[in-house]
Design a protein around this motif. Structure first.
Motif, PDB file in Angstrom:
ATOM      1  N   ASP A 255      34.917  23.395  66.183  1.00 59.01           N
ATOM      2  CA  ASP A 255      36.002  22.757  66.604  1.00 59.01           C
ATOM      3  C   ASP A 255      37.467  23.424  66.330  1.00 59.01           C
ATOM      4  N   ASP A 256      37.680  24.804  66.270  1.00 54.73           N
ATOM      5  CA  ASP A 256      38.695  25.353  66.391  1.00 54.73           C
ATOM      6  C   ASP A 256      38.945  25.815  67.902  1.00 54.73           C
ATOM      7  N   ASP A 257      40.279  26.341  67.979  1.00 46.97           N
ATOM      8  CA  ASP A 257      40.478  27.221  69.532  1.00 46.97           C
ATOM      9  C   ASP A 257      40.899  28.660  69.528  1.00 46.97           C
ATOM     10  N   GLY A 258      40.868  29.173  70.613  1.00 46.82           N
ATOM     11  CA  GLY A 258      41.756  30.380  70.706  1.00 46.82           C
ATOM     12  C   GLY A 258      42.719  30.217  71.846  1.00 46.82           C
ATOM     13  N   CYS A 259      43.097  31.590  72.114  1.00 49.11           N
ATOM     14  CA  CYS A 259      44.256  31.695  73.297  1.00 49.11           C
ATOM     15  C   CYS A 259      43.212  32.013  74.710  1.00 49.11           C
ATOM     16  N   GLY A 260      43.895  31.529  75.840  1.00 43.52           N
ATOM     17  CA  GLY A 260      43.453  31.677  77.131  1.00 43.52           C
ATOM     18  C   GLY A 260      43.472  33.343  77.798  1.00 43.52           C
ATOM     19  N   ASP A 261      44.139  34.391  76.864  1.00 47.17           N
ATOM     20  CA  ASP A 261      44.239  35.634  77.133  1.00 47.17           C
ATOM     21  C   ASP A 261      42.678  36.197  77.645  1.00 47.17           C
ATOM     22  N   GLY A 262      42.639  37.046  78.879  1.00 47.65           N
ATOM     23  CA  GLY A 262      41.467  37.300  79.541  1.00 47.65           C
ATOM     24  C   GLY A 262      40.737  38.451  79.033  1.00 47.65           C
ATOM     25  N   ARG A 263      41.280  39.355  77.957  1.00 50.71           N
ATOM     26  CA  ARG A 263      40.794  40.643  77.546  1.00 50.71           C
ATOM     27  C   ARG A 263      39.675  40.516  76.499  1.00 50.71           C
ATOM     28  N   GLY A 264      39.070  41.504  76.520  1.00 51.31           N
ATOM     29  CA  GLY A 264      37.737  41.598  75.614  1.00 51.31           C
ATOM     30  C   GLY A 264      38.127  41.634  74.357  1.00 51.31           C
ATOM     31  N   VAL A 265      37.039  41.136  73.441  1.00 55.94           N
ATOM     32  CA  VAL A 265      37.181  41.235  71.834  1.00 55.94           C
ATOM     33  C   VAL A 265      36.608  42.417  71.272  1.00 55.94           C
ATOM     34  N   LYS A 266      37.432  43.096  70.578  1.00 49.67           N
ATOM     35  CA  LYS A 266      37.107  44.248  69.691  1.00 49.67           C
ATOM     36  C   LYS A 266      36.703  43.786  68.197  1.00 49.67           C
ATOM     37  N   GLU A 267      37.376  42.997  67.474  1.00 56.76           N
ATOM     38  CA  GLU A 267      37.050  42.573  66.213  1.00 56.76           C
ATOM     39  C   GLU A 267      37.259  41.167  66.033  1.00 56.76           C
ATOM     40  N   ILE A 268      36.384  40.439  65.280  1.00 51.97           N
ATOM     41  CA  ILE A 268      36.512  39.068  64.916  1.00 51.97           C
ATOM     42  C   ILE A 268      36.718  38.794  63.205  1.00 51.97           C
ATOM     43  N   TRP A 269      37.602  38.256  62.934  1.00 47.90           N
ATOM     44  CA  TRP A 269      37.821  37.919  61.721  1.00 47.90           C
ATOM     45  C   TRP A 269      37.901  36.612  61.263  1.00 47.90           C
ATOM     46  N   GLU A 270      37.712  36.171  60.059  1.00 46.07           N
ATOM     47  CA  GLU A 270      37.967  34.942  59.463  1.00 46.07           C
ATOM     48  C   GLU A 270      38.416  35.202  58.374  1.00 46.07           C
ATOM     49  N   GLY A 271      39.901  34.709  58.396  1.00 45.12           N
ATOM     50  CA  GLY A 271      40.978  35.082  57.554  1.00 45.12           C
ATOM     51  C   GLY A 271      41.037  36.553  57.430  1.00 45.12           C
ATOM     52  N   PHE A 272      40.889  36.985  56.344  1.00 45.04           N
ATOM     53  CA  PHE A 272      40.942  38.569  56.161  1.00 45.04           C
ATOM     54  C   PHE A 272      39.541  39.236  56.040  1.00 45.04           C
ATOM     55  N   MET A 273      38.596  38.427  56.503  1.00 45.24           N
ATOM     56  CA  MET A 273      37.330  39.121  56.330  1.00 45.24           C
ATOM     57  C   MET A 273      36.664  39.236  57.680  1.00 45.24           C
ATOM     58  N   PRO A 274      35.848  40.339  57.885  1.00 47.40           N
ATOM     59  CA  PRO A 274      35.214  40.458  59.338  1.00 47.40           C
ATOM     60  C   PRO A 274      34.107  39.744  59.453  1.00 47.40           C
ATOM     61  N   ARG A 275      33.786  39.079  60.665  1.00 48.81           N
ATOM     62  CA  ARG A 275      32.772  38.625  61.215  1.00 48.81           C
ATOM     63  C   ARG A 275      32.026  39.535  62.196  1.00 48.81           C
ATOM     64  N   ASN A 276      30.747  38.973  62.459  1.00 51.39           N
ATOM     65  CA  ASN A 276      30.025  39.889  63.549  1.00 51.39           C
ATOM     66  C   ASN A 276      29.767  39.409  64.904  1.00 51.39           C
ATOM     67  N   LYS A 277      29.990  38.103  65.112  1.00 55.84           N
ATOM     68  CA  LYS A 277      29.708  37.438  66.146  1.00 55.84           C
ATOM     69  C   LYS A 277      30.737  36.573  66.839  1.00 55.84           C
TER      70      LYS A 277
ATOM     71  N   GLN B 236      45.928  33.631  59.540  1.00 58.38           N
ATOM     72  CA  GLN B 236      44.899  34.279  59.073  1.00 58.38           C
ATOM     73  C   GLN B 236      44.878  33.740  57.454  1.00 58.38           C
ATOM     74  N   GLY B 237      46.151  33.747  56.751  1.00 60.58           N
ATOM     75  CA  GLY B 237      46.212  33.360  55.479  1.00 60.58           C
ATOM     76  C   GLY B 237      45.625  31.924  55.193  1.00 60.58           C
ATOM     77  N   ASP B 238      45.415  31.218  56.263  1.00 63.11           N
ATOM     78  CA  ASP B 238      45.004  29.956  56.200  1.00 63.11           C
ATOM     79  C   ASP B 238      43.228  30.164  56.290  1.00 63.11           C
ATOM     80  N   GLY B 239      42.918  31.169  56.395  1.00 69.75           N
ATOM     81  CA  GLY B 239      41.459  31.540  56.739  1.00 69.75           C
ATOM     82  C   GLY B 239      40.777  31.086  58.016  1.00 69.75           C
ATOM     83  N   LYS B 240      41.910  31.140  59.049  1.00 67.09           N
ATOM     84  CA  LYS B 240      41.368  30.835  60.330  1.00 67.09           C
ATOM     85  C   LYS B 240      40.408  31.939  61.192  1.00 67.09           C
ATOM     86  N   VAL B 241      39.715  31.803  62.041  1.00 70.18           N
ATOM     87  CA  VAL B 241      39.055  32.566  62.810  1.00 70.18           C
ATOM     88  C   VAL B 241      40.234  33.332  64.047  1.00 70.18           C
TER      89      VAL B 241
END
Length: 331
Positions: free
Chosen positions: A79-101, A228-233
């Protein structure tokens, strides 16, 4: 069926899925918005061949251009959203914790926070406040109605910038909404949208831009810190902008497969993507049981979206619209 006055190509596609799906209409609306002052331009892409362009267009004109929004652990669409930027993803974070997918999620310029700020500005509620306060107020409003949101940074971000142009360049975007008012009005009409209320929205944009000192202390990095401080992806994007297309998608629950565009062109071409249905969803959740306010909010977000295009590009990126085989749903 929707009718787009500048449409050059139209494609009817019947998707093959386990459940019957509506036919999808893909329309090349125009070869470019025709206005803009940003650095992203097709004319300057000397590294791109006709074969690269053909490969990108072939993907955009097929059912493979859309994918379902991914589901969470409970089987519900994320239920969240991201930006329409077309570049590739290097890293994913949930808040300040890394995610793998990296999951497919709805995309709007600047994600929900920028669209919430656009609502504040277009409605007139932001007049007399700072841009910084407007963005933080938008975060609070989204949270108060239970609307999830995300965002992105990039590997070039430093100092006051977070790496998301729709957030970092918010002062210019507000000013360009006024500068390109006539052109933005034309784009909204070309999309077949009900433009009732636009006069009030542009008046509110002008009133906000004239408020002193609305841009003081504004930094995109501060906005991203709050997200990020709110723990968002959030996702850290890589490389440079290579967007060659803009895609507006109105098919609810689906989003543009930007990775497929990059893969089809060997990484040479990217596409901006905006899920119009998400703009409508945000407007509806921010203004429950008030259709007039929903419509005003949707148009405010659309004005900001088109001004992002004018701020980041030179206005020569081809624009595609993807919709179900029915009238384009207006807010």
């Amino acid at each position: 069926m929707e009718k787009f006055p500048f449409g050059e190509k139209q494609f009817m596609i019947q998707e093959e899925r386990e459940q019957p799906q509506p036919e999808i209409r893909i329309t090349r609306l125009t070869d470019g918005l025709g206005y803009g002052e940003g650095p992203i331009s097709t004319a300057e892409r000397v590294d791109v061949t006709p074969e690269d362009i053909a490969a990108g267009e072939a993907l955009l004109e097929s059912e493979m251009v859309l994918v379902d929004v991914d589901r969470d652990g409970n089987g519900e669409p994320i239920d969240d959203d991201g930006c329409g930027d077309g570049r590739g993803v290097k890293e994913i974070w949930e808040g300040f914790m890394p995610r793998n997918k990296s999951l497919h999620r709805a995309k709007v310029f600047g994600a929900g926070v920028a669209m919430g700020a656009a609502d504040e500005i277009g409605s007139g509620r932001a007049v007399g406040t700072s841009l910084k306060a407007t963005f933080f107020g938008a975060i609070d409003r989204l949270k108060s109605v239970g609307l999830n949101f995300g965002g992105h940074t990039d590997e070039h971000a430093h100092g006051p910038n977070c790496g998301c142009g729709a957030i970092d360049k918010a002062p210019q975007i507000v000013q360009n909404a006024i500068k390109y008012e006539a052109e933005i009005r034309g784009s909204i009409r070309a999309l077949g949208m009900d433009d009732d209320g636009l006069d009030s929205i542009f008046a509110n944009y002008r009133a906000f831009d004239g408020t002193d000192p609305q841009y003081e202390e504004y930094q995109g990095a501060n906005i991203m810190d709050a997200i990020q401080g709110d723990g968002k992806v959030t996702k850290r994007l890589e490389g440079d902008h290579k967007e060659f297309f803009i895609v507006l998608n109105t098919v609810s629950g689906k989003t543009v497969d930007q990775e497929a565009i990059r893969a089809a062109t060997g990484g040479k071409l990217q596409t901006f993507a905006v899920d119009v249905w998400r703009l409508q969803e945000i407007a509806q959740k921010l203004h429950p049981e008030n259709p007039a306010a929903q419509h005003q909010a949707f148009l405010s977000k659309l004005v900001y979206t088109l001004s992002v295009g004018a701020t980041l590009t030179k206005g020569d990126l081809p624009v595609y619209v993807i919709s179900p085989d029915q009238e384009l749903v207006a807010a």
